[in-house]
Design an enzyme around this catalytic site. Structure first.
Site, short mmCIF file in Angstrom:
data_model
loop_
_atom_site.label_atom_id
_atom_site.label_comp_id
_atom_site.label_asym_id
_atom_site.label_seq_id
_atom_site.Cartn_x
_atom_site.Cartn_y
_atom_site.Cartn_z
N ARG A 39 0.85 -1.18 -0.17
CA ARG A 39 0.04 -0.18 0.38
C ARG A 39 0.80 1.58 -0.19
NH1 ARG A 39 -3.16 -3.10 -1.95
NH2 ARG A 39 -4.81 -3.45 -1.07
N GLU A 42 -2.16 7.58 -5.29
CA GLU A 42 -2.58 6.70 -6.41
C GLU A 42 -4.19 6.94 -6.82
OE1 GLU A 42 -1.70 2.49 -5.46
OE2 GLU A 42 -3.32 1.60 -5.86
N HIS A 95 -0.70 -0.50 -10.07
CA HIS A 95 -1.15 -1.54 -8.97
C HIS A 95 -1.50 -2.72 -9.43
CE1 HIS A 95 -3.43 -1.61 -4.72
NE2 HIS A 95 -3.13 -2.89 -5.56
P1 NAI Z 1 -1.50 -11.53 5.00
O1 NAI Z 1 -2.53 -11.02 6.30
O2 NAI Z 1 -1.74 -12.93 4.53
O3 NAI Z 1 0.69 -10.56 5.43
C1 NAI Z 1 0.00 -9.80 6.31
C2 NAI Z 1 1.08 -9.99 7.61
O4 NAI Z 1 1.66 -8.24 7.54
C3 NAI Z 1 0.13 -10.76 8.59
O5 NAI Z 1 0.99 -11.76 8.89
C4 NAI Z 1 0.68 -9.13 9.99
O6 NAI Z 1 1.16 -10.15 11.05
C5 NAI Z 1 1.54 -8.34 9.36
N1 NAI Z 1 1.47 -7.41 10.28
C6 NAI Z 1 0.34 -6.78 10.66
N2 NAI Z 1 0.84 -5.04 11.10
C7 NAI Z 1 1.88 -5.39 10.78
C8 NAI Z 1 3.49 -4.57 11.12
N3 NAI Z 1 2.83 -3.86 11.92
N4 NAI Z 1 4.72 -4.82 10.56
C9 NAI Z 1 5.01 -6.03 10.50
N5 NAI Z 1 3.60 -7.25 10.05
C10 NAI Z 1 3.09 -6.62 10.44
O7 NAI Z 1 -1.62 -10.20 4.11
P2 NAI Z 1 -1.38 -10.95 2.49
O8 NAI Z 1 -1.81 -11.10 1.74
O9 NAI Z 1 -0.24 -11.33 3.00
O10 NAI Z 1 -1.22 -9.24 1.35
C11 NAI Z 1 0.02 -8.14 2.26
C12 NAI Z 1 -0.71 -7.15 2.16
O11 NAI Z 1 0.05 -6.61 0.19
C13 NAI Z 1 -1.61 -6.60 1.62
O12 NAI Z 1 -2.19 -5.63 2.83
C14 NAI Z 1 -2.28 -5.35 0.69
O13 NAI Z 1 -2.08 -4.66 1.11
C15 NAI Z 1 -1.58 -5.86 -0.32
N6 NAI Z 1 -2.10 -6.42 -0.68
C16 NAI Z 1 -1.73 -5.99 -2.34
C17 NAI Z 1 -1.72 -6.02 -4.23
C18 NAI Z 1 -1.47 -5.17 -5.71
O14 NAI Z 1 -1.85 -6.28 -6.69
N7 NAI Z 1 -0.34 -4.26 -5.47
C19 NAI Z 1 -2.77 -6.97 -3.99
C20 NAI Z 1 -3.07 -7.71 -2.81
C21 NAI Z 1 -2.87 -7.52 -1.80
#
Ligand code: NAI
Length: 333
Positions: free
Chosen positions: A236, A265, A297
């Site tokens: 993000r 964005e 994105h």
């Molecule tokens: P997920 O929920 O499986 O993993 C996110 C991880 O971040 C979790 O393990 C959580 O504990 C950790 N986290 C939370 N707060 C934190 C902090 N303060 N410091 C460090 N780690 C922390 O989510 P997933 O599926 O891995 O997605 C991650 C991110 O990718 C999403 O939140 C979204 O923003 C982004 N995304 C981007 C896309 C794109 O097309 N560019 C598409 C899909 C997701």
């Protein structure tokens, strides 16, 4: 059963095609190729189910307009829900569902593509060869083998990136205060943020945008990094203070930057602005730098992900209509 109407916003032709393909015959998506905000919200008047995407504005004002119009479900076609005022939705009795993971592989593979393209200067090489220039000057890259890569956010995507880069021979460091055990079980070094910042040659962001993570990469964090670090953000935009990163690029502290997301964005991405004068000087400046790669994105944008997004969205909607438990409901914490 009567026809279930859904107003889908920010729906591009490809979204419409995949949603229609996934929909059962009693589900009708009315697709609008424009963002959902307080101005467009009245278009959903009389429709119980609204389908929205990553840059739609689901602030309290928009939600109140939707609520007045009879909306009871917001079906997000994305994982992130930082664009929704969940507390307001709860107060208004509007349920919110998301697609928790559409293709973590798509995003993980894309993050690594950005890293490799930057390190081997592929965009420059591509343009150069098209111009009949086969010189290698300025294209010197570096091996990933032996480098240290820091992953901030060891969830689904972060873990996949870490597994794949381990196979490249990289030392992987993960910072994730909430998912330590799983990452340790997978054999990764889980470290404090300051250690990751100080030791990594490449830093990739994979945590959600929350109050804790907003500007997790700011002046102070950059100060702690190695000279010549590579930063990758496919998560993000507001995880990075973009102005601080731009200043660090100018000082050569950050030597490579790969962005698939950008703080501002919302007013730019997913649209063609090629005939306009873009007013955002920060992104314009970034795009001019030879060591910066910005994309709009698109990390999630694979066939597999679009099929999964559409099928999960349809299933979320059908569960709501049937009064079943909403397995993908997101609520205010
Ligand atoms: P997920 O929920 O499986 O993993 C996110 C991880 O971040 C979790 O393990 C959580 O504990 C950790 N986290 C939370 N707060 C934190 C902090 N303060 N410091 C460090 N780690 C922390 O989510 P997933 O599926 O891995 O997605 C991650 C991110 O990718 C999403 O939140 C979204 O923003 C982004 N995304 C981007 C896309 C794109 O097309 N560019 C598409 C899909 C997701």
């Amino acid at each position: 059963m009567s026809m279930i109407q859904v107003s889908a916003f920010s729906a591009k032709p490809y979204d419409q095609a995949f949603l229609t393909q996934a929909a059962s015959s009693d589900l009708c998506f009315c697709c609008y190729n424009l963002p959902l905000d307080a101005v467009s919200a009245p278009m959903a008047n009389g429709v119980e189910i609204v389908c929205a995407f990553v840059n739609d504005d689901l602030s309290r004002t928009t939600l109140e307009i939707l609520h007045k119009g009879g909306t009871r479900l917001i079906a997000l076609r994305c994982a992130g829900y930082n664009q929704v005022d969940l507390l307001a939705a709860q107060e208004l009795g509007i349920s919110v569902v998301n697609v928790p993971a559409y293709s973590p592989y798509a995003v993980a593979e894309y993050a690594i593509s950005l890293m490799l393209a930057l390190s081997r200067k592929l965009p420059r090489a591509y343009n150069r060869v098209r111009d009949g220039n086969f010189s290698l000057d300025g294209l010197l890259g570096f091996d990933f083998y032996g480098k240290t890569v820091g992953i901030i956010g060891g969830g689904k995507i972060g873990q996949l990136v870490a597994e794949r880069l381990k196979a490249f021979g990289c030392t992987m460091l993960i910072y994730d205060p909430y998912n330590k055990d799983v990452c340790i079980e997978m054999g990764f070094d889980v470290v404090e943020l300051d250690v990751l910042l100080a030791q990594s040659d490449i830093i990739s962001l994979h945590c959600p945008l929350t109050n804790d993570t907003r500007y997790i990469i700011d002046d102070a964090a950059i100060e702690k990094m190695k000279q010549g670090v590579m930063l990758i953000n496919t998560s993000r935009g507001a995880l990075m203070d973009t102005k601080a990163v731009l200043a660090a690029l100018k000082k050569h502290k950050v030597a490579y930057l790969g962005l698939d997301v950008y703080e501002q964005e919302g007013s730019l991405f997913f649209e063609d602005h090629s005939t306009e004068i873009i007013q955002d000087d920060v992104i314009q400046r970034l795009i001019t730098l030879p060591n910066v790669l910005v994309t709009g994105h698109q990390a999630y944008f694979t066939k597999e992900a679009l099929v999964h997004i559409s099928e999960t969205t349809v299933s979320n909607i059908l569960d709501f209509v049937a009064g079943k438990e909403l397995v993908n409901q997101v609520v205010a914490k």
